[in-house]
Design a protein around this motif. Structure first.
Motif, PDB file in Angstrom:
ATOM      1  N   PRO A  22     -46.718 -33.013  25.411  1.00 52.15           N
ATOM      2  CA  PRO A  22     -46.076 -32.707  23.926  1.00 52.15           C
ATOM      3  C   PRO A  22     -46.024 -34.025  23.161  1.00 52.15           C
ATOM      4  O   PRO A  22     -45.544 -35.037  23.631  1.00 52.15           O
ATOM      5  CB  PRO A  22     -44.646 -32.397  24.480  1.00 52.15           C
ATOM      6  CG  PRO A  22     -44.640 -32.295  25.835  1.00 52.15           C
ATOM      7  CD  PRO A  22     -45.924 -32.940  26.609  1.00 52.15           C
ATOM      8  N   GLY A  23     -46.422 -33.608  21.903  1.00 54.44           N
ATOM      9  CA  GLY A  23     -46.469 -34.685  20.864  1.00 54.44           C
ATOM     10  C   GLY A  23     -47.456 -35.945  20.997  1.00 54.44           C
ATOM     11  O   GLY A  23     -47.553 -36.608  20.162  1.00 54.44           O
ATOM     12  N   LYS A  24     -48.268 -35.744  22.102  1.00 49.63           N
ATOM     13  CA  LYS A  24     -49.383 -36.783  22.332  1.00 49.63           C
ATOM     14  C   LYS A  24     -50.789 -36.129  21.904  1.00 49.63           C
ATOM     15  O   LYS A  24     -51.082 -34.909  21.982  1.00 49.63           O
ATOM     16  CB  LYS A  24     -49.532 -37.276  23.621  1.00 49.63           C
ATOM     17  CG  LYS A  24     -47.961 -37.758  24.279  1.00 49.63           C
ATOM     18  CD  LYS A  24     -47.886 -39.326  23.614  1.00 49.63           C
ATOM     19  CE  LYS A  24     -46.807 -39.993  23.981  1.00 49.63           C
ATOM     20  NZ  LYS A  24     -46.444 -40.272  25.464  1.00 49.63           N
ATOM     21  N   ARG A  25     -51.844 -37.251  21.328  1.00 45.03           N
ATOM     22  CA  ARG A  25     -53.144 -36.793  21.261  1.00 45.03           C
ATOM     23  C   ARG A  25     -53.797 -37.094  22.681  1.00 45.03           C
ATOM     24  O   ARG A  25     -53.859 -38.085  23.195  1.00 45.03           O
ATOM     25  CB  ARG A  25     -53.886 -37.720  20.208  1.00 45.03           C
ATOM     26  CG  ARG A  25     -55.254 -37.500  20.098  1.00 45.03           C
ATOM     27  CD  ARG A  25     -55.943 -38.393  18.724  1.00 45.03           C
ATOM     28  NE  ARG A  25     -57.113 -37.917  18.486  1.00 45.03           N
ATOM     29  CZ  ARG A  25     -58.344 -38.376  18.943  1.00 45.03           C
ATOM     30  NH1 ARG A  25     -58.292 -39.612  19.427  1.00 45.03           N
ATOM     31  NH2 ARG A  25     -59.534 -37.980  18.415  1.00 45.03           N
ATOM     32  N   THR A  26     -54.425 -35.822  23.227  1.00 42.70           N
ATOM     33  CA  THR A  26     -54.957 -36.032  24.382  1.00 42.70           C
ATOM     34  C   THR A  26     -56.210 -35.367  24.427  1.00 42.70           C
ATOM     35  O   THR A  26     -56.491 -34.548  23.349  1.00 42.70           O
ATOM     36  CB  THR A  26     -54.047 -35.250  25.698  1.00 42.70           C
ATOM     37  OG1 THR A  26     -54.138 -33.896  25.233  1.00 42.70           O
ATOM     38  CG2 THR A  26     -53.057 -35.955  25.775  1.00 42.70           C
ATOM     39  N   VAL A  27     -57.328 -35.531  25.396  1.00 38.95           N
ATOM     40  CA  VAL A  27     -58.579 -35.065  25.262  1.00 38.95           C
ATOM     41  C   VAL A  27     -58.547 -33.581  25.495  1.00 38.95           C
ATOM     42  O   VAL A  27     -59.202 -32.883  24.731  1.00 38.95           O
ATOM     43  CB  VAL A  27     -59.567 -35.651  26.617  1.00 38.95           C
ATOM     44  CG1 VAL A  27     -60.722 -34.901  26.369  1.00 38.95           C
ATOM     45  CG2 VAL A  27     -59.438 -37.215  26.363  1.00 38.95           C
ATOM     46  N   GLU A  30     -57.485 -31.777  22.283  1.00 40.39           N
ATOM     47  CA  GLU A  30     -58.680 -31.829  21.196  1.00 40.39           C
ATOM     48  C   GLU A  30     -59.563 -30.576  21.662  1.00 40.39           C
ATOM     49  O   GLU A  30     -60.159 -29.793  20.789  1.00 40.39           O
ATOM     50  CB  GLU A  30     -59.371 -33.264  21.154  1.00 40.39           C
ATOM     51  CG  GLU A  30     -58.320 -34.197  20.617  1.00 40.39           C
ATOM     52  CD  GLU A  30     -57.985 -33.768  18.918  1.00 40.39           C
ATOM     53  OE1 GLU A  30     -58.644 -33.194  18.393  1.00 40.39           O
ATOM     54  OE2 GLU A  30     -57.333 -34.971  18.570  1.00 40.39           O
ATOM     55  N   ILE A  31     -60.097 -30.672  22.931  1.00 39.78           N
ATOM     56  CA  ILE A  31     -61.058 -29.512  23.223  1.00 39.78           C
ATOM     57  C   ILE A  31     -60.479 -28.072  23.257  1.00 39.78           C
ATOM     58  O   ILE A  31     -61.049 -27.239  22.594  1.00 39.78           O
ATOM     59  CB  ILE A  31     -61.532 -29.744  24.704  1.00 39.78           C
ATOM     60  CG1 ILE A  31     -62.365 -31.098  24.913  1.00 39.78           C
ATOM     61  CG2 ILE A  31     -62.656 -28.833  25.102  1.00 39.78           C
ATOM     62  CD1 ILE A  31     -62.806 -31.660  26.001  1.00 39.78           C
ATOM     63  N   GLU A  32     -59.206 -27.893  23.604  1.00 37.98           N
ATOM     64  CA  GLU A  32     -58.569 -26.674  23.478  1.00 37.98           C
ATOM     65  C   GLU A  32     -58.569 -26.104  22.035  1.00 37.98           C
ATOM     66  O   GLU A  32     -58.785 -25.044  21.579  1.00 37.98           O
ATOM     67  CB  GLU A  32     -57.490 -26.523  24.304  1.00 37.98           C
ATOM     68  CG  GLU A  32     -57.480 -26.619  25.766  1.00 37.98           C
ATOM     69  CD  GLU A  32     -56.345 -26.731  26.544  1.00 37.98           C
ATOM     70  OE1 GLU A  32     -55.168 -26.572  25.876  1.00 37.98           O
ATOM     71  OE2 GLU A  32     -56.556 -26.268  27.799  1.00 37.98           O
ATOM     72  N   GLN A  33     -58.220 -27.134  21.167  1.00 35.63           N
ATOM     73  CA  GLN A  33     -58.056 -26.813  19.777  1.00 35.63           C
ATOM     74  C   GLN A  33     -59.352 -26.311  19.053  1.00 35.63           C
ATOM     75  O   GLN A  33     -59.406 -25.541  18.338  1.00 35.63           O
ATOM     76  CB  GLN A  33     -57.333 -28.201  18.921  1.00 35.63           C
ATOM     77  CG  GLN A  33     -55.975 -27.947  19.058  1.00 35.63           C
ATOM     78  CD  GLN A  33     -55.321 -29.314  18.344  1.00 35.63           C
ATOM     79  OE1 GLN A  33     -56.103 -30.111  17.827  1.00 35.63           O
ATOM     80  NE2 GLN A  33     -54.147 -29.264  18.120  1.00 35.63           N
ATOM     81  N   MET A  83     -66.734 -29.080  15.626  1.00 32.91           N
ATOM     82  CA  MET A  83     -65.328 -29.155  15.810  1.00 32.91           C
ATOM     83  C   MET A  83     -64.597 -30.489  16.154  1.00 32.91           C
ATOM     84  O   MET A  83     -63.376 -30.400  15.934  1.00 32.91           O
ATOM     85  CB  MET A  83     -64.814 -27.848  16.372  1.00 32.91           C
ATOM     86  CG  MET A  83     -65.250 -26.417  16.095  1.00 32.91           C
ATOM     87  SD  MET A  83     -64.859 -25.945  14.410  1.00 32.91           S
ATOM     88  CE  MET A  83     -65.618 -24.485  14.233  1.00 32.91           C
ATOM     89  N   LEU A  84     -65.073 -30.873  17.225  1.00 33.33           N
ATOM     90  CA  LEU A  84     -64.367 -32.090  17.792  1.00 33.33           C
ATOM     91  C   LEU A  84     -64.625 -33.446  16.988  1.00 33.33           C
ATOM     92  O   LEU A  84     -65.345 -33.919  16.480  1.00 33.33           O
ATOM     93  CB  LEU A  84     -65.156 -32.329  19.205  1.00 33.33           C
ATOM     94  CG  LEU A  84     -64.929 -31.331  20.228  1.00 33.33           C
ATOM     95  CD1 LEU A  84     -65.714 -31.485  21.505  1.00 33.33           C
ATOM     96  CD2 LEU A  84     -63.445 -31.373  20.770  1.00 33.33           C
ATOM     97  N   PRO A  85     -63.496 -34.317  17.412  1.00 38.44           N
ATOM     98  CA  PRO A  85     -63.650 -35.449  16.737  1.00 38.44           C
ATOM     99  C   PRO A  85     -64.500 -36.332  17.213  1.00 38.44           C
ATOM    100  O   PRO A  85     -65.079 -36.191  18.364  1.00 38.44           O
ATOM    101  CB  PRO A  85     -62.023 -36.082  16.812  1.00 38.44           C
ATOM    102  CG  PRO A  85     -61.655 -35.428  18.233  1.00 38.44           C
ATOM    103  CD  PRO A  85     -62.440 -34.015  18.232  1.00 38.44           C
ATOM    104  N   ARG A  86     -64.818 -37.402  16.589  1.00 42.96           N
ATOM    105  CA  ARG A  86     -66.052 -38.272  16.998  1.00 42.96           C
ATOM    106  C   ARG A  86     -66.007 -38.949  18.208  1.00 42.96           C
ATOM    107  O   ARG A  86     -66.676 -39.600  18.764  1.00 42.96           O
ATOM    108  CB  ARG A  86     -66.321 -39.428  15.720  1.00 42.96           C
ATOM    109  CG  ARG A  86     -66.646 -38.808  14.498  1.00 42.96           C
ATOM    110  CD  ARG A  86     -66.799 -39.574  13.351  1.00 42.96           C
ATOM    111  NE  ARG A  86     -67.784 -40.720  13.414  1.00 42.96           N
ATOM    112  CZ  ARG A  86     -67.486 -42.071  13.319  1.00 42.96           C
ATOM    113  NH1 ARG A  86     -66.253 -42.420  13.353  1.00 42.96           N
ATOM    114  NH2 ARG A  86     -68.564 -42.849  13.560  1.00 42.96           N
TER     115      ARG A  86
END
Lengths: 246, 246
Positions: A22-27, A30-33, A83-86
């Motif tokens: 919760p509240g963290k940037r995780t791999v 990002e992929i699920e988004q 769609m994914l970040p770099r």
């Protein structure tokens, strides 16, 4: 539903690890988004070969997910990458049978641990290798590694935080690669416990610097006690390199 | 006063360039702040071999400064590195004569431009190489480079923003190094104008992709018009590699 397998590379520096928190940037987040965007807002869950901790990198993480879309792998890869970040890249996407599972059907994993031995700090390696500017007895480390190879109960080389009960694993290979000011240790095995590669690396470094004798590995393994092994080497030197399936 | 020469490496990603700019994080600011701490709050100005733009990296930038402290180079280096952030590293510090000047006594500079040709985005190279996943005619690029070698007026290969009047420079070598999915172009010369390496690289890439013919380099040089050359290649592929002194 169609199951898809993806090979994923990521720079772990900007992530609080692989798994959703919760509240963290995780791999995983990002992929699920990215997948959710491709599926018009529907949520898509992914399963990985295993988690990686904060700062740990991946060259060949494997994930799978099920989709109602039937898209050729190459196009799915391009859509996801758009769609994914770099700091995450899908290297391959391909449809697989429904009995494929990124975690449960893997048969072999390779991790690499990268150590920078140069006296000077290299600003380009600060997040990508463990800076260890001290003399190392490589022959002693190789000798110690021989004790770790094979099938053992690796309780001593596993974070006490783990919930896994069976701590027997087989380490097939530990290979030392040296070049210029760098040492890369390859660990190949049928599976690794939580923090196992980092604790093996930390312990091998204590052997290399003379704090432990190679033959102590046998005692440490037999003790089944995390306290007996060396320190956990930092996460930013570790790469999940490759996952093999039958 | 004692003059000191330092060889400096930095990861340009987190900087608004080398030179001090109000309100911005720059390499010069960080080094001058570290020096100020060592000099008990006194301000110390540094001079560099040349500026680098935002995102541009350095393996061998050279700076000098004058200090009332008499400290052996090795100790000065360690003191500075202890004060500096992890994206800057002093590789060498040594006392020099007062007639040494990082900018005015340099006789040769080497820049390298790193291009990633792999089809997939590599998350580990996103800030360290220009991703150019298109076919390149390397032979045409080498032929074009022959026209750029030698002593020329490089007005066409210089940002219009420059204030320098004499635009004649000598390019001694342009060397193409290819390995796997990467192309690194070495540029060695007696000096380079503002954006010159990035504009030469952008123009060579247009030759490599067939948009320009190698022989057009002659016309472009003769035109003395920035509009005639190719695009400025992005900063994050560029490394100031080495500066030589007489």
């Amino acid at each position: 539903m169609q199951r898809y397998k993806c090979i994923v590379a990521y720079d772990g520096t900007g992530f609080a690890g692989y798994q959703v928190q919760p509240g963290k940037r995780t791999v995983q987040l990002e992929i699920e988004q990215a997948l959710s965007k491709i599926h018009k807002g529907d949520s898509v869950r992914i399963a990985a070969s295993g988690r990686t901790d904060a700062g740990v990198h991946a060259r060949g993480q494997v994930v799978h997910f099920d989709s109602k879309l039937q898209i050729p792998g190459e196009r799915f890869k391009k859509a996801l990458n758009a769609m994914l970040p770099r700091d995450i890249s899908i290297l391959d996407a391909s449809p697989v049978d429904m009995d494929f599972h990124a975690r449960f059907t893997s048969v072999r994993k390779e991790y690499r641990y990268r150590i920078s031995l140069s006296e000077e700090r290299d600003p380009f390696l600060r997040d990508y290798a463990y800076h260890y500017p001290y003399p190392l007895n490589l022959e002693a480390m190789k000798e110690a590694a021989q004790y770790l190879k094979g099938t053992h109960d690796f309780t001593s080389f596993c974070s006490a935080k783990t919930e896994v009960v069976d701590k027997v694993r087989t380490v097939e290979e530990i290979i030392f690669n040296t070049s210029d000011d760098e040492l890369v240790i390859q660990f190949i095995g049928n599976g690794f416990l939580y923090n196992m590669v980092r604790i093996m690396t930390g312990t091998l470094l204590e052997v290399g610097s003379g704090k432990k004798a190679p033959a102590e590995m046998e005692t440490i393994l037999a003790a089944r006690d995390r306290i007996q092994a060396g320190k956990t080497a930092p996460g930013h030197g570790l790469y999940l390199w490759k996952v093999d399936y039958a």
